[in-house]
Design a protein around this motif. Structure first.
Motif, PDB file in Angstrom:
ATOM      1  N   ARG A  20       9.755  55.538  13.531  1.00  0.00           N
ATOM      2  CA  ARG A  20      10.121  54.227  13.559  1.00  0.00           C
ATOM      3  C   ARG A  20      10.014  53.525  15.269  1.00  0.00           C
ATOM      4  O   ARG A  20       9.851  52.294  15.048  1.00  0.00           O
ATOM      5  N   LYS A  46      22.365  62.707  19.478  1.00  0.00           N
ATOM      6  CA  LYS A  46      23.744  62.947  18.866  1.00  0.00           C
ATOM      7  C   LYS A  46      25.006  62.657  19.819  1.00  0.00           C
ATOM      8  O   LYS A  46      26.260  62.863  19.627  1.00  0.00           O
ATOM      9  N   ILE A  59      16.594  57.320  16.726  1.00  0.00           N
ATOM     10  CA  ILE A  59      15.750  56.406  17.536  1.00  0.00           C
ATOM     11  C   ILE A  59      15.149  55.233  16.476  1.00  0.00           C
ATOM     12  O   ILE A  59      15.243  55.607  15.128  1.00  0.00           O
ATOM     13  N   GLU A  71      18.093  49.530  14.816  1.00  0.00           N
ATOM     14  CA  GLU A  71      17.427  49.286  13.677  1.00  0.00           C
ATOM     15  C   GLU A  71      16.086  48.568  14.204  1.00  0.00           C
ATOM     16  O   GLU A  71      15.847  47.644  14.685  1.00  0.00           O
ATOM     17  N   SER A  72      14.955  49.341  13.747  1.00  0.00           N
ATOM     18  CA  SER A  72      13.621  48.899  13.985  1.00  0.00           C
ATOM     19  C   SER A  72      13.053  47.521  13.391  1.00  0.00           C
ATOM     20  O   SER A  72      12.675  46.692  14.028  1.00  0.00           O
TER      21      SER A  72
END
Ligand code: GTB
Length: 217
Positions: A20, A46, A59, A71-72
Motif C-alpha cells: 500500500r 513491530k 506500512i 492508513e493509506s
C-alpha cells in the motif's frame, strides 16, 4: 516540507507495486510533491518506534512536520486535499470523488482481500475450494456493478481522481486472476491508470527498492 513515507524494506510482492505504499507514492507523484522514503523491516515495524507512528505496526506511514498519519486511504485523502490534481474543485464533484475513495476501500477491496486470505492463508484447508468459489462470486458481483457504472467512460466520475487511484490499485490485485479479465472495461480502466506517467514513476521507485537500483531522476 518534504514528507517521509514508510515502505517495506523487502516487499513480499517483489516490487509488483501491490503493497500500500504504492498508492501513496502514486498520489504524491500525481500532485508533483517530492517525498522521502524510509524502508522498514518486518521486525522494525513491530517495534515501539514504528508503532508510535502506526498503531498496528504496518506500512505505509506519512510524516510531514508535526503531522503523522497512517492508513493509506487517509494519507491519499490528505495529499489530495493539500494539492490540486486529485480532487475536483467543485464541492459536489469533490464529495463524489471522496465517495469513490470510500467505495474502493470499503466496498470493492474487501472481497478482493478475502480472496488473498482464502488462497494464501487458508489455502490448505479442506474447505478452501468451496470458500474460494463463494468469495470469487462476491468479487464478480462487485466487479459487475462497477463495470456497469463505469460503462465506456475513462474514469469513474469525470476526470481522473483519488477515487480512481484507489480503485485501480485495489483492482490490480486481480490482474491475471481471470476475474478482472471477465470485465474488459475494468481491465482497460486498470491499464489506463497504469499508463499514467505518475503511476509509472511511483511503480519504478518501489521496484527500485526490490532490485536495489537507484531511481532514474
Ligand atoms: N488499511 C491499511 C492501509 O491501507 O494502510 C493496511 C496496511 C497494510 O495492510 N499494510 C501491510 C503491512 O504493513 C502492507 S500492504 N503488513 C505487514 C504486517 O501487517 O505485519 C499489504 C500488502 C502486503 C503484501 C502484498 N504483497 O506482497 O503482494 C500486498 C499488500
Amino acid at each position: 516540507m518534504i514528507p517521509t513515507i514508510t515502505a517495506f524494506e523487502r516487499s513480499p510482492d517483489r516490487g509488483q507495486g501491490l503493497a500500500r505504499d504504492m498508492r501513496v507514492r502514486w498520489a504524491l507523484e500525481e500532485v508533483g510533491q517530492p517525498y522521502a522514503v524510509r524502508l522498514v523491516s518486518f521486525r522494525a515495524m513491530k517495534e515501539p518506534a514504528h508503532r508510535a507512528l502506526h498503531p498496528f505496526g504496518q506500512i505505509p506511514t506519512y510524516e510531514e512536520g508535526d503531522l503523522v498519519l497512517f492508513e493509506s486511504g487517509a494519507i491519499v485523502l490528505h495529499v489530495a486535499g493539500r494539492h490540486t490534481g486529485l480532487l475536483p474543485a467543485d464541492p459536489n464533484a469533490r464529495a463524489r470523488a471522496i465517495a469513490w475513495m470510500f467505495a474502493a476501500l470499503n466496498t470493492v477491496e474487501p472481497p478482493i482481500l478475502e480472496r488473498e486470505v482464502a488462497r494464501l492463508v487458508e489455502g490448505d484447508q479442506p474447505w478452501t475450494a468451496q470458500r474460494l468459489s463463494l468469495v470469487e462470486d462476491r468479487i464478480r458481483q462487485r466487479l459487475g456493478e462497477l463495470s456497469d457504472r463505469l460503462g465506456d467512460a475513462d474514469w469513474l466520475d469525470g476526470g481522473f481522481s483519488a477515487g480512481d487511484l484507489l480503485m485501480i490499485h485495489a483492482l490490480q490485485r486481480l490482474e491475471g486472476s481471470g476475474l478482472l479479465e471477465e470485465y474488459p472495461n475494468l481491465s482497460a480502466y486498470v491499464v489506463r491508470g497504469e499508463a499514467r506517467p505518475a503511476f509509472k514513476r511511483a511503480f519504478d521507485a518501489q521496484l527500485a527498492v526490490f532490485t536495489g537500483q537507484p531511481r532514474d531522476e
